[in-house]
Design a protein around this motif. Structure first.
Motif, short mmCIF file in Angstrom:
data_model
loop_
_atom_site.label_atom_id
_atom_site.label_comp_id
_atom_site.label_asym_id
_atom_site.label_seq_id
_atom_site.Cartn_x
_atom_site.Cartn_y
_atom_site.Cartn_z
N GLU A 581 0.86 -1.17 0.00
CA GLU A 581 0.00 0.00 0.00
C GLU A 581 0.90 1.23 0.00
OE1 GLU A 581 -3.77 -0.48 2.61
OE2 GLU A 581 -2.21 -1.66 3.59
N TRP A 583 2.16 5.00 0.04
CA TRP A 583 1.69 6.22 0.69
C TRP A 583 1.35 7.27 -0.38
CZ3 TRP A 583 1.30 4.00 5.11
CH2 TRP A 583 2.32 3.24 5.66
N ILE A 644 -1.11 -1.04 -4.36
CA ILE A 644 -2.29 -0.20 -4.17
C ILE A 644 -1.80 1.21 -3.84
CG2 ILE A 644 -4.41 0.16 -2.85
CD1 ILE A 644 -4.25 -2.84 -2.09
N TYR A 645 -2.17 2.16 -4.69
CA TYR A 645 -1.82 3.55 -4.43
C TYR A 645 -2.93 4.14 -3.56
CZ TYR A 645 1.68 2.58 -7.90
OH TYR A 645 2.75 2.02 -8.57
N GLN A 646 -2.66 4.16 -2.27
CA GLN A 646 -3.70 4.43 -1.28
C GLN A 646 -3.76 5.90 -0.90
OE1 GLN A 646 -6.40 2.69 -0.48
NE2 GLN A 646 -5.47 1.14 0.86
N LYS A 650 -7.45 7.58 3.65
CA LYS A 650 -7.91 6.25 4.07
C LYS A 650 -7.09 5.75 5.26
CE LYS A 650 -9.99 4.48 -0.17
NZ LYS A 650 -10.03 3.35 -1.14
N PHE A 651 -5.77 5.96 5.21
CA PHE A 651 -4.95 5.59 6.35
C PHE A 651 -5.39 6.37 7.59
CE2 PHE A 651 -1.88 4.79 2.82
CZ PHE A 651 -1.63 3.44 3.07
N THR A 654 -8.80 5.20 9.05
CA THR A 654 -8.63 3.92 9.75
C THR A 654 -8.01 4.14 11.12
OG1 THR A 654 -8.36 2.74 7.66
CG2 THR A 654 -7.58 1.64 9.64
#
Length: 725
Positions: A581, A583, A644-646, A650-651, A654
């Protein structure tokens, strides 16, 4: 002193807590401490570890009243009813014997002992003393295994024809060390250490194995000369039931399963998912039968997966005394042990001493049947050559990634070096020079530091602790750094070099160019604990520099890559097996720097005059994006990663949800509210201008894209590729 009689346990009142102590405060101790706390009628009264500093940190984290550095002292100075022995296996026998002789119940982590002779002696002693002796075969108490054993023992799937045990789980110590721990000292020890998980399940499901056929291969020679076999394949029978046991310690997708084929159906257990599904025929025609069975398996998986998630979630909310599957299995095995003590009933056979003894017997049979040469134990570490001259440079944290490279550069530059190590020194075995001295010590211990600094002119402080809470960082990282500064002042060293981190800067999209004049993140109290601890330590040392003339130089490395480091670097993204994932979108150039260039700058920091009181950032020219790094990593390793380019939000969300749960349950770590800026800083969208570092230190990093790829990725990837061959 224990109040138990010399021959026979004293009665434990139903209203009086069972006073328990933990012996050995390593990794597994946290699981036992949590399980003990969740067991009604049991009090965690003390802990014991020869490494007293580690024990003090453990007792502080768990609010345990008493800490000791020896079992004998603990048994003499406080009343204890039971001890959990969680030390390396070669210490189990002597410690358990001491406790049993003192009239104390014993619960051992697997393996029970290292030989059946030792196990037999403990069983006899426990019987003579009328004490409970248990062994933690905790996998047998998982929810999934409970379902499997019920299906097997009730004959739900009919008489069992075949059982396959798979333990495919990388043993990280083979690649990363420490290479001198008990498990790797002899090529058979990995089976004595890991085999009990499988053999205990085999004994419970089918009984004692008969003749064994064992192949051990994929041999690896460790740096200390010891050999280890990464793959073990065992075939045997128990009556009419055929048994396959497959173990693989090499890197790869983790899989710990048991597959059972019976006359009327089959069962598949997955320990990591904590699921067990039963597959049986239906009265339908074959095509409809396939469909209905597949749906039935899907429903079972869905129901069990939701139950696992619910237990974890409700456990976090303190609504139930449950946690993740591994914690639950330990908790249930420990609860069963104390239920027997409280009710004065025989132990569950899964954790009984006799089972522990039989497990060891069959593990040793596997080793013998493999016909491997068990004499190829680790060679006794040869005496280090006599020092050619007295050390003038002290390295704290020399066994780490950057520390090893620094020692390599210092020796190449002609320095005589002293490295202080707290744990295993095997990571430095490659450096057998007459200009390197290794000493044992802990940076949290003033006496150790004072001894290590005798005759020293230059000190490098690269050591840092792995912590979970801010209190732990203060106790194990920040305050020891203060102590290093104080001892350096008292010893009149010429220079102290401290390694901070660029993580202490805000490095998100709103940041401008960062130079050494840029202040650290003003909201550092909202940042991750590692960045905050490094910044706090910098403040302490800088204050000493201003007020007491501590000759300090601070270096802040960027994302360090290269020889000795891991290729799946979390500076790029969050890795989990083949998933990364990233950053953010991964399009901006990242602040990479080669470990060899960091070491070169560290050497320069004691050679260049007039730099006391200054700080320098160690970041090379912007050469690679996260996308380019991952592309090269996949090409060199012939890998296919799921990338996954998150988005950062979203981080952050969570993390915010987890924090909300902590607030609800009054978790000690609820104080730090998540920071969007902290997560955003991981994108490292800022530009680092290291002109001053290059000019004042004469630093000449790679600044070459191909070299960054070859050394930064290729050299780091090479050991990993060898491990999977």
């Amino acid at each position: 002193m224990s109040s138990n009689s010399a021959n026979g346990r004293s009665a434990i009142s139903a209203t009086v807590p069972i006073r328990t102590a933990i012996v050995g405060t390593g990794y597994i101790a946290e699981f036992h401490a949590r399980a003990i706390r969740e067991t009604a009628g049991v009090e965690l009264a003390a802990s014991c570890d020869a490494n007293f500093a580690r024990n003090e940190a453990f007792t502080g984290a768990w609010n345990i009243p008493l800490a000791f550095d020896s079992l004998g002292k603990m048994l003499q100075e406080t009343h204890i009813d039971c001890v959990h022995i969680l030390t390396p296996p070669d210490l189990h026998f002597s410690l358990a014997k001491t406790a049993l002789q003192a009239g104390v119940h014993v619960f051992l982590e697997k393996p029970m002992c290292t030989s059946t002779t030792e196990a037999d002696e403990l069983i006899a002693l426990a019987a003579y003393q009328d004490l409970y002796l248990g062994v933690s075969h905790n996998f047998l108490f998982s929810s999934a295994f409970e379902r499997l054993r019920k299906a097997v023992h009730s004959k739900e799937i009919g008489p069992v024809d075949h059982i396959t045990f798979n333990h495919f789980y990388e043993l990280g110590q083979i690649r990363f060390g420490p290479f001198d721990n008990w498990m790797l000292r002899n090529p058979g020890n990995v089976i004595v250490e890991t085999g009990p998980h499988l053999v205990s399940a085999l004994l419970d499901l089918a009984g004692a194995p008969e003749a064994l056929s064992v192949i051990a291969d994929r041999e690896v020679t460790l740096p200390n000369g010891a050999k280890v076999y990464r793959r073990w394949r065992t075939r045997t029978t128990v009556g009419r039931t055929a048994i396959d046991i497959n173990i693989n310690f090499a890197p790869g997708f983790p899989q710990r399963t048991i597959s059972v084929r019976g006359l009327f159906g089959s069962a598949l257990l997955d320990f990591d998912a904590d699921t067990c599904v039963i597959d049986q025929r239906t009265p339908l025609d074959i095509d409809f039968d396939r469909f209905k069975r597949s749906r039935a398996i899907g429903r079972q998986l869905q129901k069990q997966a939701l139950a696992v998630l619910a237990r974890y979630g409700f456990g976090k909310l303190k609504l139930v005394r449950r946690g993740n599957p591994y914690q639950n299995s330990i908790q249930d095995s420990i609860a069963a042990f104390y239920a027997s003590i409280r009710n004065d009933k025989p132990l569950d056979t899964r954790i009984g001493g006799r089972t522990g003894r039989d497990v060891i017997e069959h593990c040793l049979r596997m080793i013998e049947a493999s016909a491997i040469d068990t004499s190829s134990a680790a060679a006794a570490r040869p005496e280090r050559p006599a020092l050619a001259t007295a050390p003038t440079v002290l390295v704290l944290g020399g066994a780490g990634f950057i520390g090893k490279e620094l020692i390599r550069h210092l020796l190449a530059s002609g320095y005589c070096v002293r490295a202080m190590v707290r744990g295993s020194a095997s990571a430095l075995d490659e450096f057998r020079f007459d200009r390197l001295e290794l000493v044992r010590g802990d940076i949290a211990n003033r006496a150790d530091l004072e001894r290590a600094m005798v005759g020293i002119e230059f000190v490098y402080h690269l050591a840092h602790a792995q912590c979970k809470t801010w209190a732990e960082y203060l106790a194990r990282d920040v305050e020891p750094t203060r102590l290093v500064g104080e001892v350096c002042l008292a010893a009149n060293v010429k220079r102290l070099i401290y390694t901070g981190t660029i993580d202490s800067y805000y490095a998100g999209a709103k940041a401008s160019t960062i130079t050494e004049a840029t202040p650290l993140d003003p909201d550092i109290h909202r940042r991750n604990y590692y960045a905050r601890a490094k910044a706090t330590a910098e403040d302490i040392l800088s204050d000493m520099s201003r007020s007491q003339q501590l000759p300090l130089v601070i270096l802040r490395p960027g994302i360090v890559i290269g020889r000795g480091g891991g290729p799946f670097h979390w500076g790029v993204g969050r890795f989990s097996e083949n998933v990364c994932e990233v950053w953010g979108d991964g399009r901006n150039k990242l602040p990479f720097v080669l470990v060899s260039d960091v070491a070169a700058a560290l050497v320069q920091a004691i050679e260049v005059p007039g730099v006391e009181g200054k700080s320098y950032n160690l970041v090379d020219s912007p050469l690679l994006t996260a996308r380019e790094y991952l592309q090269d990593l996949q090409q060199r390793g012939d890998l296919k990663l799921s990338i996954i380019y998150q988005p950062i939000w979203k981080f952050y969300l969570t993390d915010l949800a987890k924090w909300a749960v902590k607030v609800v349950v009054n978790h000690p770590d609820r104080i730090r509210k998540p920071s969007y800026a902290d997560w955003e800083s991981r994108t490292q969208k800022v530009y680092f201008d290291c002109t001053r570092t290059r000019a004042e230190l004469g630093w000449k990093p790679a600044s070459d894209r191909q070299r960054m790829l070859d050394e930064g990725i290729g050299a780091a990837l090479e050991p990993w590729l060898k491990a999977v061959e």
